[in-house]
Design an enzyme around this catalytic site. Sequence first.
Site, PDB file in Angstrom:
ATOM      1  N   SER A 110      12.062  -3.997   0.781  1.00  0.00           N
ATOM      2  CA  SER A 110      13.212  -3.542  -0.012  1.00  0.00           C
ATOM      3  C   SER A 110      13.850  -2.279   0.545  1.00  0.00           C
ATOM      4  CB  SER A 110      12.776  -3.289  -1.463  1.00  0.00           C
ATOM      5  OG  SER A 110      11.955  -2.137  -1.552  1.00  0.00           O
ATOM      6  N   GLY A 161      16.637   7.410 -17.189  1.00  0.00           N
ATOM      7  CA  GLY A 161      17.886   7.866 -16.586  1.00  0.00           C
ATOM      8  C   GLY A 161      17.946   7.673 -15.089  1.00  0.00           C
ATOM      9  N   THR A 194       8.765  -2.448  -7.579  1.00  0.00           N
ATOM     10  CA  THR A 194       7.566  -2.177  -6.769  1.00  0.00           C
ATOM     11  C   THR A 194       7.921  -1.333  -5.547  1.00  0.00           C
ATOM     12  OG1 THR A 194       6.733  -4.359  -7.393  1.00  0.00           O
ATOM     13  CG2 THR A 194       5.589  -3.228  -5.602  1.00  0.00           C
ATOM     14  N   ASN A 197       5.280  10.631 -10.976  1.00  0.00           N
ATOM     15  CA  ASN A 197       6.196  10.033 -11.943  1.00  0.00           C
ATOM     16  C   ASN A 197       5.830  10.605 -13.318  1.00  0.00           C
ATOM     17  OD1 ASN A 197       4.001   8.571 -12.885  1.00  0.00           O
ATOM     18  ND2 ASN A 197       4.662   6.628 -12.026  1.00  0.00           N
ATOM     19  N   ASP A 241       7.615   4.884  -3.486  1.00  0.00           N
ATOM     20  CA  ASP A 241       7.227   5.027  -2.074  1.00  0.00           C
ATOM     21  C   ASP A 241       8.466   5.151  -1.187  1.00  0.00           C
ATOM     22  OD1 ASP A 241       4.610   4.721  -2.923  1.00  0.00           O
ATOM     23  OD2 ASP A 241       4.633   2.551  -2.606  1.00  0.00           O
ATOM     24  N   GLY A 264       0.863  -1.176   0.000  1.00  0.00           N
ATOM     25  CA  GLY A 264       0.000   0.000   0.000  1.00  0.00           C
ATOM     26  C   GLY A 264       0.899   1.225   0.000  1.00  0.00           C
ATOM     27  N   ARG A 315      16.132  -4.932  -4.541  1.00  0.00           N
ATOM     28  CA  ARG A 315      15.606  -5.941  -3.607  1.00  0.00           C
ATOM     29  C   ARG A 315      14.148  -6.217  -3.949  1.00  0.00           C
ATOM     30  NH1 ARG A 315      17.850  -2.974   1.913  1.00  0.00           N
ATOM     31  NH2 ARG A 315      20.057  -3.309   1.490  1.00  0.00           N
TER      32      ARG A 315
HETATM   33  P1  ATP Z   1       6.409   2.852  -8.029  1.00  0.00           P
HETATM   34  O1  ATP Z   1       5.022   3.194  -8.499  1.00  0.00           O
HETATM   35  O2  ATP Z   1       6.887   1.516  -8.530  1.00  0.00           O
HETATM   36  O3  ATP Z   1       6.576   2.992  -6.558  1.00  0.00           O
HETATM   37  P2  ATP Z   1       7.180   5.253  -9.446  1.00  0.00           P
HETATM   38  O4  ATP Z   1       6.729   4.988 -10.838  1.00  0.00           O
HETATM   39  O5  ATP Z   1       6.363   6.147  -8.602  1.00  0.00           O
HETATM   40  O6  ATP Z   1       7.434   3.882  -8.670  1.00  0.00           O
HETATM   41  P3  ATP Z   1       9.757   5.738 -10.536  1.00  0.00           P
HETATM   42  O7  ATP Z   1       9.765   7.019 -11.279  1.00  0.00           O
HETATM   43  O8  ATP Z   1       9.737   4.476 -11.308  1.00  0.00           O
HETATM   44  O9  ATP Z   1       8.616   5.848  -9.448  1.00  0.00           O
HETATM   45  O10 ATP Z   1      11.038   5.625  -9.610  1.00  0.00           O
HETATM   46  C1  ATP Z   1      11.159   6.285  -8.380  1.00  0.00           C
HETATM   47  C2  ATP Z   1      12.621   6.424  -8.065  1.00  0.00           C
HETATM   48  O11 ATP Z   1      13.173   5.108  -7.943  1.00  0.00           O
HETATM   49  C3  ATP Z   1      13.453   7.101  -9.147  1.00  0.00           C
HETATM   50  O12 ATP Z   1      13.481   8.495  -8.956  1.00  0.00           O
HETATM   51  C4  ATP Z   1      14.814   6.485  -8.915  1.00  0.00           C
HETATM   52  O13 ATP Z   1      15.455   7.169  -7.860  1.00  0.00           O
HETATM   53  C5  ATP Z   1      14.484   5.076  -8.451  1.00  0.00           C
HETATM   54  N1  ATP Z   1      14.525   4.114  -9.547  1.00  0.00           N
HETATM   55  C6  ATP Z   1      13.485   3.674 -10.281  1.00  0.00           C
HETATM   56  N2  ATP Z   1      13.879   2.790 -11.207  1.00  0.00           N
HETATM   57  C7  ATP Z   1      15.214   2.655 -11.041  1.00  0.00           C
HETATM   58  C8  ATP Z   1      16.229   1.873 -11.667  1.00  0.00           C
HETATM   59  N3  ATP Z   1      15.931   1.064 -12.674  1.00  0.00           N
HETATM   60  N4  ATP Z   1      17.493   1.989 -11.195  1.00  0.00           N
HETATM   61  C9  ATP Z   1      17.789   2.808 -10.184  1.00  0.00           C
HETATM   62  N5  ATP Z   1      16.878   3.582  -9.555  1.00  0.00           N
HETATM   63  C10 ATP Z   1      15.616   3.500  -9.983  1.00  0.00           C
HETATM   64  O1  RIB Z   2       3.639   1.521  -4.828  1.00  0.00           O
HETATM   65  C1  RIB Z   2       3.627   0.146  -4.600  1.00  0.00           C
HETATM   66  C2  RIB Z   2       2.339  -0.261  -3.948  1.00  0.00           C
HETATM   67  O2  RIB Z   2       1.289  -0.038  -4.864  1.00  0.00           O
HETATM   68  C3  RIB Z   2       2.252  -1.714  -3.597  1.00  0.00           C
HETATM   69  O3  RIB Z   2       2.741  -2.005  -2.320  1.00  0.00           O
HETATM   70  C4  RIB Z   2       0.769  -2.021  -3.755  1.00  0.00           C
HETATM   71  O4  RIB Z   2       0.119  -2.275  -2.544  1.00  0.00           O
HETATM   72  C5  RIB Z   2       0.186  -0.810  -4.450  1.00  0.00           C
HETATM   73  O5  RIB Z   2      -0.501  -0.021  -3.582  1.00  0.00           O
END
Ligand code: ATP
Ligand code: RIB
Length: 380
Positions: free
Chosen positions: A307, A233, A263, A185, A267, A38, A301
């Site tokens: 993680s 990047g 995942t 994002n 967060d 969550g 992780r």
């Molecule tokens: P999620 O919904 O899975 O929690 P998100 O889409 O909100 O993630 P992302 O933009 O994918 O967020 O990534 C968040 C942060 O995680 C990035 O700013 C970066 O610091 C780190 N990150 C994501 N992917 C990678 C990667 N492949 N290698 C290293 N760092 C990463």
């Molecule tokens: O951002 C990751 C989270 O999105 C997961 O833990 C899942 O519960 C969903 O809410």
Amino acid sequence: MGVVVVGSANVDLVTNAPRFAEPGETLMATQFEQLFGGKGANQAVAASLLGSSVFMVAKLGTDSLGEASIANFHSLGVDTSHVTTTGAAASGVAQITVAASGQNQILIVPGANGELCAADIDAAAPAFAASRVLLTQLEVPVPATLAALKAGRAAGLTTVFNSAPAPTEPLPDELYPLCDVVCPNETETALLTGETALARSMPTDTIEECEAAARAILAKGSGAVVMTLGGRGRRCMLVLPGQPATHVQVPPHLRAESVADTTGAGDGFLGALAHLMASCGKPLAEALPGAVHVASISVQRRGAQSSYPLAAELPPDIFGVEAGDGEPKAAPAPLAKQQTEAAPRRSHHRSRLAAAAGWHAVDTLVTSGMVLGVGTGGAA
Ligand code: ATP
Ligand code: RIB
């Protein structure tokens, strides 16, 4: 003074597979685990593991998964005085597939998270009064998120709004001026720019387009936009009114060739950001390298909460409390043990849920005639 998180708490049903299945296709997967998740809960746990005092404001079902989630918060040092339960819906769950590439697909059944309302935020006033930073997202109803931002602003907190999961409707105009920081994002950044319909969203295909879209969010009244660019990047971009955008890159030694599981990376980023601002006294721009650091570790992780690093795993020059800059903090009591026993903490973290939720899985599978354990498959 620490962090108050208003948001969701789920149990994540995580299946690891070689790749995502096509519609109508059956695939053999390699592993299944039940983990705590969550977006709200993940952010709260990430901040708590780093040593912040954290209040969670959430809604769970009156069921075994809800009980297990509360126990998990306790074991990780998160205050649950304002986590309430409802008989109107089951605890939220997320069905997650993680492909060998580390990418995921997530289906969420919000359940009790959908019952969180403005009255719950009002009742949590003591948590707001005792905090410095508010974190909130979109995995609970928008009126609850809005109420949280209003309460955060009224209490003088730094308000951080994570626009995840991506909204399917334009958000109310009144939300943006209540945000000191909006953290989307790339996909969410585009969607937040839709003026009247999602079809009118701005493109975010290039970095220049991302910055222009972020500036459109600023124009709606928010104080700053921190855009995570995981897929582009591996970094984040800070956009402030009237200043050039700044980019914070993942440190070279954390640039893994492959990722285990993305995942909850966002967060972890948010939890670390809030911790650094609330408990280490760092201004937003100075908190970003630490947030990127934590997120980069998290993608190497498996799982979301499982993680996130402990404070002891991180460089003290980024995560130490600067003299006279914030309040020196001791980690919550259960966390102190975890900080010296990182590996046992992770297995304890998983086994607690397996024990509490196991009856549910076993019950389901026995009635369907199958024999399966909880958390089967490869190494953790
Ligand atoms: P999620 O919904 O899975 O929690 P998100 O889409 O909100 O993630 P992302 O933009 O994918 O967020 O990534 C968040 C942060 O995680 C990035 O700013 C970066 O610091 C780190 N990150 C994501 N992917 C990678 C990667 N492949 N290698 C290293 N760092 C990463
Ligand atoms: O951002 C990751 C989270 O999105 C997961 O833990 C899942 O519960 C969903 O809410």
